[in-house]
Design a protein around this motif. Structure first.
Motif, PDB file in Angstrom:
ATOM      1  N   UNK A 183       3.157  53.299  41.223  1.00 19.29           N
ATOM      2  CA  UNK A 183       4.543  53.341  41.114  1.00 19.29           C
ATOM      3  C   UNK A 183       5.346  54.900  40.308  1.00 19.29           C
ATOM      4  N   UNK A 184       4.861  56.222  39.874  1.00 17.27           N
ATOM      5  CA  UNK A 184       4.890  57.263  39.609  1.00 17.27           C
ATOM      6  C   UNK A 184       4.977  58.044  40.869  1.00 17.27           C
ATOM      7  N   UNK A 185       5.217  57.890  41.850  1.00 17.25           N
ATOM      8  CA  UNK A 185       5.744  58.152  43.413  1.00 17.25           C
ATOM      9  C   UNK A 185       6.822  58.134  43.398  1.00 17.25           C
ATOM     10  N   UNK A 186       6.351  56.829  43.651  1.00 18.58           N
ATOM     11  CA  UNK A 186       8.036  55.835  44.082  1.00 18.58           C
ATOM     12  C   UNK A 186       8.470  56.317  43.505  1.00 18.58           C
ATOM     13  N   UNK A 187       8.641  56.050  41.633  1.00 17.88           N
ATOM     14  CA  UNK A 187       9.702  56.949  40.890  1.00 17.88           C
ATOM     15  C   UNK A 187      10.450  58.187  40.758  1.00 17.88           C
ATOM     16  N   UNK A 188       9.301  59.017  41.681  1.00 18.04           N
ATOM     17  CA  UNK A 188       9.774  60.448  42.172  1.00 18.04           C
ATOM     18  C   UNK A 188      10.500  60.543  43.001  1.00 18.04           C
ATOM     19  N   UNK A 189       9.922  59.508  44.072  1.00 20.39           N
ATOM     20  CA  UNK A 189      10.480  59.202  45.330  1.00 20.39           C
ATOM     21  C   UNK A 189      11.920  59.360  45.167  1.00 20.39           C
ATOM     22  N   UNK A 190      12.947  58.288  44.647  1.00 22.09           N
ATOM     23  CA  UNK A 190      13.894  57.600  44.199  1.00 22.09           C
ATOM     24  C   UNK A 190      14.903  58.351  43.072  1.00 22.09           C
ATOM     25  N   UNK A 191      14.152  59.432  42.429  1.00 22.18           N
ATOM     26  CA  UNK A 191      14.612  60.209  42.152  1.00 22.18           C
ATOM     27  C   UNK A 191      16.025  61.765  42.992  1.00 22.18           C
ATOM     28  N   UNK A 192      15.378  61.625  43.750  1.00 23.76           N
ATOM     29  CA  UNK A 192      15.390  62.595  44.509  1.00 23.76           C
ATOM     30  C   UNK A 192      16.463  62.622  45.271  1.00 23.76           C
ATOM     31  N   UNK A 193      17.410  63.247  45.947  1.00 27.81           N
ATOM     32  CA  UNK A 193      19.022  62.909  46.259  1.00 27.81           C
ATOM     33  C   UNK A 193      18.104  62.668  47.757  1.00 27.81           C
ATOM     34  N   UNK A 194      18.799  61.904  48.914  1.00 23.50           N
ATOM     35  CA  UNK A 194      19.318  61.682  50.244  1.00 23.50           C
ATOM     36  C   UNK A 194      18.190  62.752  50.932  1.00 23.50           C
ATOM     37  N   UNK A 195      19.153  64.255  50.647  1.00 22.12           N
ATOM     38  CA  UNK A 195      18.587  65.688  51.026  1.00 22.12           C
ATOM     39  C   UNK A 195      17.249  65.945  50.478  1.00 22.12           C
ATOM     40  N   UNK A 196      17.041  65.835  49.764  1.00 18.06           N
ATOM     41  CA  UNK A 196      15.750  65.957  49.063  1.00 18.06           C
ATOM     42  C   UNK A 196      14.735  64.975  49.543  1.00 18.06           C
TER      43      UNK A 196
END
Ligand code: NDP
Length: 481
Positions: free
Chosen positions: A423-436
């Motif tokens: 869950x937390x790695x997923x959240x982190x991925x989704x808070x990154x911009x598309x470019x990040x």
């Protein structure tokens, strides 16, 4: 010009010649009695002490911590006792896996270790630049570090060893995601955050316990390097981060961090959605907002690297009254491991070295002797307890409130909820911009493409479980479906 002092031996004896050895005749062999030469060589042979197994490469600086907000309702620690109060600090900022001469600009977690010289002894906040870690049980630690260091036969770092371990230890995904994100290569020490990472406790003057997490947020802003820039600098100036910090401080540009805490009431730990003592998880800022405490400023360079930075010894066991531990299994092991590593590296009396000894507080106990006893070893004072001769006494006023624990002694694997580690790695991925996200995936693919397919596929399962786009992005980069 400053008047030069006469050179002496370590015993204070004047030296007449430090350039030529004593020989039998002009062309002759060296005489055994040339103790100046023998001593010079013998000391030189012993200049290196054991390198830290991890966090060997570092820069360090002295600084000041200033309280800006009142948190005395949570902790009685004297360093926080009033707004405006200042405490001396020494900080050591390191990479993890590389040896002492390795390049600063590699993709790696950074150590963020602070020693606060408080009036009630030294508080060591031995953290990293990430809020989580790869594992949550120290039983895995030596294996984990072996996988990050050098391969037994070739003595080379190995992408295969790293991904093999990570793919078999899914709780590492959160930290792996941070490591391969832009933050995996900071632009410099001033441009990264520091985190205590573990959960600790605060205890106030009513003996109430709160769980606490420590955050040091850079006031210079988070800045990172591209992998291309980092590789170039690693070749041109491997000590780039060390030089950058030193030069900034020399110029009077003092890096600063705002210190925040997250506070969880003691009883809330039972019902929080995460195990709050799991080092692979953060506490959401929404659940436990950051509370400002003060400002850390690094403002004075060491005068001697070995004496101050290499001999600095930090230990999470060093907490002062009002700050304490938590059941975090990794923290519990670090409480032992750090001091033990320093006993091996520096010796049993390493706390007597100037950089490690308290400033305003005084060390008073019955420990005596041992290799390299630097001070007066307690002089003529009594060396046992109980005694009738006025030796120091333990003070029950500093006793901590009891901590409730329950359960049967066993070796527990943390219960994995359906999606706990994802869950937390997923959240982190989704808070990154598309470019990040694209850069994260490119960084992972750049390393993962070098490893056997079986390991790649095992890793893909984890990326997919965190986020479909994460998994698909890496799969596409690897040419897998
Ligand atoms: P929030 O939106 O409140 O917090 C997100 C935090 O993530 C930010 O405040 C920032 O923390 C950090 N962050 C932002 N971008 C990046 C990045 N590219 N790489 C690493 N960290 C980044 O949400 P939550 O508190 O619910 O956390 C969501 C996710 O954010 C977590 O699952 C965790 O992965 C990540 N995170 C959370 C932290 C926490 O203590 N709650 C701390 C760091 C990351 P900061 O200002 O400390 O850099």
């Amino acid at each position: 010009m400053k008047k030069k002092k006469t050179m002496t031996t370590g015993a204070g004896i004047p030296v007449s010649d430090n350039q030529t050895s004593l020989t039998a005749g002009e062309r002759g062999p060296v005489l055994m009695q040339d103790h100046l030469l023998l001593n010079k060589l013998a000391h030189f042979h012993r200049e290196r002490i054991p390198e830290r197994v991890v966090h060997a490469k570092a820069a360090g600086a002295h600084g000041t911590f200033t309280v800006t907000k009142d948190i005395t309702r949570y902790t009685k620690a004297k360093l926080f006792s009033e707004v405006g109060k200042k405490t001396d600090v020494f900080g050591r900022f390191s990479t993890v896996a590389g040896e002492k001469g390795s390049a600063d600009t590699v993709r790696d977690v950074r150590g963020f270790a602070l020693k606060f010289y408080t009036e009630e002894g030294n508080w060591d906040m031995v953290g990293n630049n990430t809020p989580v870690f790869f594992i949550r049980d120290a039983m895995k630690f030596p294996d984990f570090i072996h996988s990050q260091k050098r391969e037994p036969q070739t003595n080379l770092r190995s992408d295969t060893m790293q991904w093999d371990f990570w793919s078999l230890v899914p709780e590492s995904l959160h930290q792996v995601t941070i490591l391969f994100s832009d933050r995996g290569i900071p632009k410099g020490i001033p441009y990264m955050n520091g985190y205590g990472s573990h959960t600790y406790s605060f205890i106030n003057d009513k003996d109430e316990r709160f769980w606490v997490k420590f955050h040091f947020k850079t006031q210079q802003g988070i800045k990172n390097m591209t992998p291309e820039e980092a590789s170039r600098i690693a070749g041109e100036d491997p000590d780039y981060h060390t030089r950058q910090l030193f030069d900034a401080i020399e110029r009077g540009e003092y890096p600063k961090w705002t210190f925040y805490v997250q506070i969880m009431p003691e009883e809330a730990a039972e019902n929080y959605r995460w195990n709050p003592f799991d080092l692979t998880k953060v506490w959401s800022h929404k659940d436990y907002p950051l509370i400002e405490v003060g400002v850390l400023e690094m403002n004075r360079n060491p005068v001697n690297y070995f004496a101050e930075v290499e001999q600095a010894a930090f230990s999470p066991a060093n907490v002062v009254p009002g700050i304490s531990f938590s059941p975090d299994k990794m923290l519990q092991a670090r409480i032992f491991a750090y001091a033990d590593a320093h006993r091996y590296r520096l010796g049993v009396n390493h706390e007597q070295l100037p950089i490690n000894s308290p400033h305003a507080a005084e060390a008073n106990n019955y420990q005596r002797d041992g290799y390299m006893c630097y001070g007066d070893n307690g002089g003529a004072s009594v060396n046992y307890e109980p005694n009738s001769f006025g030796g120091p006494e333990a003070n029950p006023a500093f006793k901590e409130p009891p901590l409730k624990i329950s359960g049967d002694a066993d070796r527990y694997e943390q219960k994995r909820g359906v999606d706990d580690d994802y869950v937390q790695p997923g959240k982190l991925f989704r808070l990154m911009s598309k470019e990040e996200q694209e850069r994260l995936i490119a960084n992972i693919v750049g390393s993962l493409k070098k490893v056997p397919k079986e390991i790649q596929e095992r890793m893909l399962t984890h990326f997919y479980k965190a986020d479909k786009d994460y998994g698909e992005g890496v799969a596409k980069g690897l040419g897998l479906t």
